[in-house]
Scaffold this active site. Structure first.
Site, PDB file in Angstrom:
ATOM      1  CD  GLU A 283      -2.839  -1.165  -0.021  1.00 49.54           C
ATOM      2  OE1 GLU A 283      -3.132  -0.087  -0.555  1.00 49.54           O
ATOM      3  OE2 GLU A 283      -3.226  -2.264  -0.447  1.00 49.54           O
ATOM      4  CD1 TRP A 286      -0.916  -0.663  -4.249  1.00 53.67           C
ATOM      5  CD2 TRP A 286      -1.683   0.582  -5.947  1.00 53.67           C
ATOM      6  NE1 TRP A 286      -1.355  -1.507  -5.236  1.00 53.67           N
ATOM      7  CE2 TRP A 286      -1.840  -0.778  -6.279  1.00 53.67           C
ATOM      8  CE3 TRP A 286      -2.092   1.549  -6.857  1.00 53.67           C
ATOM      9  CZ2 TRP A 286      -2.377  -1.193  -7.498  1.00 53.67           C
ATOM     10  CZ3 TRP A 286      -2.635   1.141  -8.062  1.00 53.67           C
ATOM     11  CH2 TRP A 286      -2.774  -0.216  -8.376  1.00 53.67           C
ATOM     12  CD1 TRP A 314     -18.605  11.928 -18.856  1.00 52.99           C
ATOM     13  CD2 TRP A 314     -18.913  10.254 -17.408  1.00 52.99           C
ATOM     14  NE1 TRP A 314     -17.371  11.362 -18.608  1.00 52.99           N
ATOM     15  CE2 TRP A 314     -17.535  10.333 -17.720  1.00 52.99           C
ATOM     16  CE3 TRP A 314     -19.330   9.263 -16.515  1.00 52.99           C
ATOM     17  CZ2 TRP A 314     -16.583   9.473 -17.174  1.00 52.99           C
ATOM     18  CZ3 TRP A 314     -18.380   8.403 -15.965  1.00 52.99           C
ATOM     19  CH2 TRP A 314     -17.033   8.517 -16.298  1.00 52.99           C
ATOM     20  CG  ASN A 351      -8.843   1.660   0.147  1.00 49.31           C
ATOM     21  OD1 ASN A 351      -8.900   2.578  -0.658  1.00 49.31           O
ATOM     22  ND2 ASN A 351      -8.467   0.424  -0.191  1.00 49.31           N
ATOM     23  CD1 TRP A 369     -13.294   9.694 -14.770  1.00 47.85           C
ATOM     24  CD2 TRP A 369     -11.892  10.799 -13.424  1.00 47.85           C
ATOM     25  NE1 TRP A 369     -12.302  10.223 -15.559  1.00 47.85           N
ATOM     26  CE2 TRP A 369     -11.418  10.907 -14.760  1.00 47.85           C
ATOM     27  CE3 TRP A 369     -11.155  11.412 -12.421  1.00 47.85           C
ATOM     28  CZ2 TRP A 369     -10.252  11.596 -15.102  1.00 47.85           C
ATOM     29  CZ3 TRP A 369      -9.992  12.104 -12.752  1.00 47.85           C
ATOM     30  CH2 TRP A 369      -9.557  12.197 -14.084  1.00 47.85           C
ATOM     31  CD1 TRP A 392     -11.309  10.188  -6.695  1.00 46.86           C
ATOM     32  CD2 TRP A 392     -13.194   9.342  -7.581  1.00 46.86           C
ATOM     33  NE1 TRP A 392     -12.299  10.259  -5.743  1.00 46.86           N
ATOM     34  CE2 TRP A 392     -13.457   9.761  -6.253  1.00 46.86           C
ATOM     35  CE3 TRP A 392     -14.221   8.789  -8.320  1.00 46.86           C
ATOM     36  CZ2 TRP A 392     -14.724   9.633  -5.670  1.00 46.86           C
ATOM     37  CZ3 TRP A 392     -15.487   8.655  -7.742  1.00 46.86           C
ATOM     38  CH2 TRP A 392     -15.713   9.079  -6.426  1.00 46.86           C
TER      39      TRP A 392
END
Length: 487
Positions: A283, A286, A314, A351, A369, A392
């Site tokens: 993590e 990331w 959208w 998360n 997003w 996102w």
DNA sequence: TTTTGAGTTGTTCGA
DNA sequence: GTCGAACAACTCAAA
């Protein structure tokens, strides 16, 4: 008399602070300075929750410096002009800072460095925020990575990060006091005080960050692999905001995890310690990957990395009706509403739930997003441009190593798997707390008498679902089919 | 250059 | 209840 400036930005700590150490190593009197210049962030000036955190973190830093005899100089306005004025006033001959990686800041800092060097000032920047800076990790052909796993493998092949630096043993203060604004004068706190929920949850500052790190590695890392997925439990590190503001750095996190593994890993559940530590460090990986992607793709916060998504159909949303319903946690989907309310009340969201509310916004509501990203930016205490954009774009399916288009989270199924007792929903959506756990994630499917026993009237005490989950999933898959490459 | 295996976190359906 | 397949095809990174 001369001096050295240590320019604090998002490295609000004394331990493992290379700029501070370098400044101390000059032996000169140190001027620690923080300059508030939100305009210089470009289109992404920090949001309200972030500013609340910053206010308190600056107070902590100021206090920690004062304990060592230094006075934090707080200023507002143009960074270069402020530094130039301080250099002149205090006859400073050097400036040290730790690097930032957002496009607007790298451009600004490059300009400042060049300008001051032209004037004969010794300017040095350092790495406090990352294990590996974005340009140091390259693919076999010299390019940048676009998939996490090979990126992290490449990082792990390198030698372990250097051990954290201690707080410099000796910090000399300047003799003549310099003008400083108060932290209050920066106007970081909101006019109408809505921050009780934040204060109840968080303690900004280096001391608290270190305590939280120790607490996490001792109490939770051994069962992190599963514990991280349960939003009602404290199974995650909760270090994100501390890391964002640099109250603690990844080298310290790395070392604490390794040391704890050496102890915990020797105990009965050794395999859990190994997988938990590995997963936790990935993590951190990331976070590194997000910085890598942002550095190599400056448009990443605004534009889909996969250009095909520029044409995504959208949903029209006049007056932001749909978006507001989502923001306010009134969608009628309990797990989504719980997450959105946790965010608004505490400045943070688990998360697992971030993925669920993100998938719901982008796929079930088919809103862009970027709208979710902007809301998170304003409301999260850990709002970070690299991590926020990556998250996102991941959930939208447009980003680096993104979720495949057909991966549409079902918030009811997610609730049943990861909040099986309904504790998380009961806490954040108390109007449903009277329902038996098995009905908390889909109250519209509960028998009428059970609803009335629990005092729930759908459409009155709690909203009806704003969309049909099954139908909107089908619509999302159809919309994604439209942007598939014609074969 | 070509090839190959892999790729954070899921859901649904039918056997 | 459990299990595997389908949901597409693409891109990435390294051999």
């Amino acid at each position: 008399m001369s001096a050295v400036i240590c320019w604090f930005r998002r490295d609000l700590r004394l331990t493992d602070n290379p700029a501070l150490t370098a400044a101390a190593d000059t032996g000169l009197p140190i001027i620690p300075v923080y300059i508030h210049a939100p305009d210089e962030a470009g289109a992404w000036a920090p949001g309200a929750a972030s500013n609340w955190w910053l206010h308190h973190s600056l107070e902590q830093l100021k206090g920690a410096l004062a304990e060592r005899g230094l006075t934090l100089v707080i200023r507002q306005g143009d960074s270069l002009a402020t530094l130039t004025e301080l250099i002149t006033t205090a006859n400073a001959q050097a400036v040290h800072w730790n690097r930032l990686y957002e496009p607007a800041y790298t451009a600004r800092d490059t300009h400042i460095k060049q300008t001051l060097r032209t004037q004969g000032v010794d300017v040095q920047s350092h790495n406090a925020a990352l294990l590996h800076e974005p340009w140091t990790i390259k693919t076999g052909t010299g390019g940048d990575y676009k998939a996490f796993t090979p990126f992290w493998r490449a990082c792990r092949r390198l030698s372990d990060p250097a051990p954290p630096l201690p707080v410099p043993a000796s910090l000399n203060a300047v003799k003549t006091p310099l003008h400083s604004d108060s932290v209050n004068a920066l106007g970081l706190l909101p006019g109408r005080d809505w921050t009780d929920g934040l204060a109840a949850q968080w303690q900004p500052g280096e001391a608290s960050a270190q305590a939280q790190l120790q607490h996490f590695v001792q109490a939770a890392m051994g069962h992190y692999e599963q514990g991280r997925d349960w939003p009602s439990q404290a199974g995650t590190s909760r270090l994100s905001a501390h890391l964002h503001f640099g109250e603690i750095g990844p080298r310290q996190v790395w070392q604490a995890a390794q040391q704890q593994l050496a102890q915990g890993g020797a105990q009965d559940s050794q395999a859990d310690w190994v997988t938990g530590t590995d997963r936790f460090l990935s993590e951190i990986g990331w976070r590194e990957f997000a910085h890598h992607v942002l550095f190599h793709h400056p448009d990443f916060p605004d534009q889909p990395l996969n250009p095909r998504f520029a044409d995504f159909p959208w949903q029209a949303d006049p007056n932001d009706q749909l978006l507001r319903t989502w923001q306010q946690g009134q969608t009628g989907i309990p797990l989504v509403d719980a997450g959105m309310r946790e965010l608004y009340a505490t400045g943070w969201m688990h998360n697992r739930v971030r993925m669920v509310v993100g998938s719901f916004l982008v796929k079930n509501l088919r809103l862009p997003w970027q709208a979710g990203e902007a809301w998170f930016w304003d409301t999260l205490v850990d709002a970070d441009m690299a991590s926020n954009s990556l998250g996102w774009q991941w959930v939208a399916g447009s980003g680096a190593d993104a979720a495949p288009y057909f991966r549409v989270f079902n918030p009811v199924r997610q609730g049943e798997r990861f909040d099986a007792n309904g504790d998380y929903v009961a806490h954040w959506v108390p109007e449903l707390a009277g329902l038996p756990a098995k009905h908390r994630h889909a109250p519209w499917e509960a028998p009428t008498n059970i609803l009335s026993d629990a005092g729930v009237t759908l459409g009155v005490t709690y909203p009806q679902p704003m969309v049909d989950l099954k139908q909107s999933r089908q619509d999302a898959l159809a919309a994604f089919a439209q942007i598939k490459k014609p074969s």
